[in-house]
Design an enzyme around this catalytic site. Structure first.
Site, short mmCIF file in Angstrom:
data_model
loop_
_atom_site.label_atom_id
_atom_site.label_comp_id
_atom_site.label_asym_id
_atom_site.label_seq_id
_atom_site.Cartn_x
_atom_site.Cartn_y
_atom_site.Cartn_z
N ASN A 1 25.53 54.35 19.77
CA ASN A 1 25.96 55.73 19.92
C ASN A 1 26.98 55.70 21.05
O ASN A 1 26.62 55.52 22.22
CB ASN A 1 24.73 56.59 20.26
CG ASN A 1 25.05 58.07 20.29
OD1 ASN A 1 26.20 58.47 20.43
ND2 ASN A 1 24.02 58.88 20.16
N GLU B 1 17.11 58.19 16.61
CA GLU B 1 18.13 57.41 17.34
C GLU B 1 17.65 56.01 17.69
O GLU B 1 18.44 55.08 17.75
CB GLU B 1 18.53 58.14 18.63
CG GLU B 1 19.44 59.31 18.40
CD GLU B 1 20.10 59.75 19.68
OE1 GLU B 1 20.88 58.98 20.25
OE2 GLU B 1 19.83 60.89 20.11
N CYS C 1 24.45 62.74 25.87
CA CYS C 1 23.33 63.62 25.54
C CYS C 1 22.08 63.37 26.38
O CYS C 1 22.00 63.80 27.51
CB CYS C 1 23.01 63.56 24.06
SG CYS C 1 21.95 64.95 23.58
N ASN D 1 24.04 66.56 21.24
CA ASN D 1 23.48 67.22 20.05
C ASN D 1 22.03 67.50 20.41
O ASN D 1 21.20 66.59 20.35
CB ASN D 1 23.47 66.30 18.84
CG ASN D 1 24.80 66.13 18.15
OD1 ASN D 1 25.06 66.68 17.09
ND2 ASN D 1 25.66 65.32 18.74
N LYS E 1 25.56 54.64 24.62
CA LYS E 1 24.43 55.43 25.15
C LYS E 1 23.28 54.54 25.61
O LYS E 1 22.81 53.68 24.86
CB LYS E 1 23.96 56.39 24.06
CG LYS E 1 22.90 57.39 24.47
CD LYS E 1 22.70 58.38 23.33
CE LYS E 1 21.70 59.47 23.63
NZ LYS E 1 21.60 60.44 22.51
N GLU F 1 29.04 64.48 21.38
CA GLU F 1 28.39 63.25 20.89
C GLU F 1 28.46 63.22 19.36
O GLU F 1 28.33 64.27 18.72
CB GLU F 1 26.91 63.28 21.32
CG GLU F 1 26.03 62.19 20.74
CD GLU F 1 24.53 62.48 20.93
OE1 GLU F 1 24.10 63.65 20.87
OE2 GLU F 1 23.79 61.50 21.13
N1 CDT Z 1 21.12 63.52 20.94
C1 CDT Z 1 20.20 63.57 21.92
O1 CDT Z 1 20.11 62.69 22.76
N2 CDT Z 1 19.39 64.63 21.89
C2 CDT Z 1 18.27 64.75 22.78
C3 CDT Z 1 17.16 65.41 22.06
C4 CDT Z 1 15.92 64.72 22.29
S1 CDT Z 1 14.64 65.38 21.33
C5 CDT Z 1 14.05 64.09 20.50
C6 CDT Z 1 18.56 65.52 24.05
O2 CDT Z 1 18.12 65.07 25.11
O3 CDT Z 1 19.15 66.60 24.00
#
Ligand code: CDT
Length: 324
Positions: free
Chosen positions: A107, A143, A168, A193, A124, A47
């Protein structure tokens, strides 16, 4: 005809603010070449692959962040990746921040076939984190400020199979895999990420790797599909990101997993015909699913305790009944 696809999960180590697109694309090309040497048909990148995870910083005006977004794909700096992919005959999946000509921000991930053509784009759906400035956090997860949500999960006929994408946080939601599964998805590509520290509940920090495997494996098994989860990992601008990129079979078994927090390629032979072993037995949707009793899944967003259950609970509290 064999439908064994050699897939590479191309985990990226951290990308710092100072790193240029050109430097990042050079790293991607190194991984792509490793994938080619390993016989990969498809190499999956994470991502928001092209920049640091910029939603961890607040800007007063979104336009201040325009440099993190791509306005065309390929653009001048990403074209060498497309050219090299076409030269090698290796397809790829790439996540990036997209700014459309009419000013929408997403995204996004794309699927690129071995001839360099873009065969699918996904935006996303499940945007995690927050949209307000929350400077008390060690790092923010904005985000919901930087992106609009996408409008659905599609599949694409590519690489000899039915391929879907998610990004993600989508991987934590069973609806993601199910909507893909209901379109016959055989291979789901998911970049991520994932900060190891979760400010709202730090007790979850130690469980990040477990939760990652849990959702990738259950999504794969319950829908009879291959799932490729690919991280951007390591210490990025003071934020530790989970690695553990993995390729999961329709059995739910992990077939390959990264062992470092840096740029690393792991490869698996994904036999797409194996999906049928699950899709046509235990998870024969057409035979066993009961959509007529699943109405709540699309009718409501949050939980609603039925009124009669709520009033029975309230009555038991008022009457002083002991709780377990
Ligand atoms: N990038 C992404 O979606 N990361 C989320 C972290 C959420 S914490 C606010 C994940 O689900 O890994």
């Amino acid at each position: 005809m064999s439908r064994v696809l050699t897939v590479g999960a191309a985990q990226m180590g951290p990308i710092q603010l100072a790193d240029t697109r050109t430097q990042v694309v050079e790293r991607l090309i190194v991984l792509l070449r490793s994938g080619s040497a390993a016989g990969c048909h498809l190499v999956v990148f994470p991502e928001l692959t092209l920049t640091t995870f910029f939603p961890r910083w607040w800007v007063d005006d979104l336009a201040e962040a325009d440099r993190f977004y791509e306005t065309e794909m390929p653009g001048q700096e990403t074209r060498p990746l497309f050219d090299e992919a076409r030269r090698l005959g290796v397809g790829f999946h790439l996540g990036y921040a997209e700014l459309t000509p009419d000013g929408h921000r997403y995204n996004t991930a794309i699927l690129v076939e071995r001839d360099g053509s873009i065969v699918g784009k996904y935006r996303k759906v499940h945007l995690p984190g927050h949209s307000e400035h929350e400077p008390w956090r060690a790092f923010q997860h904005l985000e919901r400020y930087y992106f609009e949500p996408g409008d659905g999960f599609a599949v694409h006929g590519a690489f000899g199979g039915v391929v879907g994408m998610a990004i993600c946080n989508d991987r934590r939601w069973p609806e993601t895999y199910r909507v893909l599964g209901l379109q016959g998805c055989e291979l789901a590509l998911i970049g991520y990420n994932t900060p190891i520290h979760y400010a709202p509940d730090p007790d979850q920090d130690r469980l990040q790797g477990f939760h990652n495997r849990l959702v990738l494996q259950s999504g794969a098994y319950q829908n009879g599909m291959w799932v490729v989860g690919v991280a951007k990992s390591g210490e990025e601008e003071g934020c530790a990101l989970l690695g553990e990129s993995a390729i999961v079979a329709p059995s739910g078994e992990v077939m390959a997993q990264c062992s470092t927090d840096g740029d690393e390629l792991v490869v698996a032979e994904a036999d797409l015909d194996l999906c049928a072993n699950y899709k046509e037995t235990l998870f024969d949707f057409d035979r066993y699913r009961r959509p007529e009793v699943y109405g709540r899944i699309t009718a409501q967003r949050g939980p609603e305790v039925p009124a009669e259950v709520r009033s029975a609970l309230d009555a038991s509290v008022e009457s002083g009944e002991e709780r377990p």
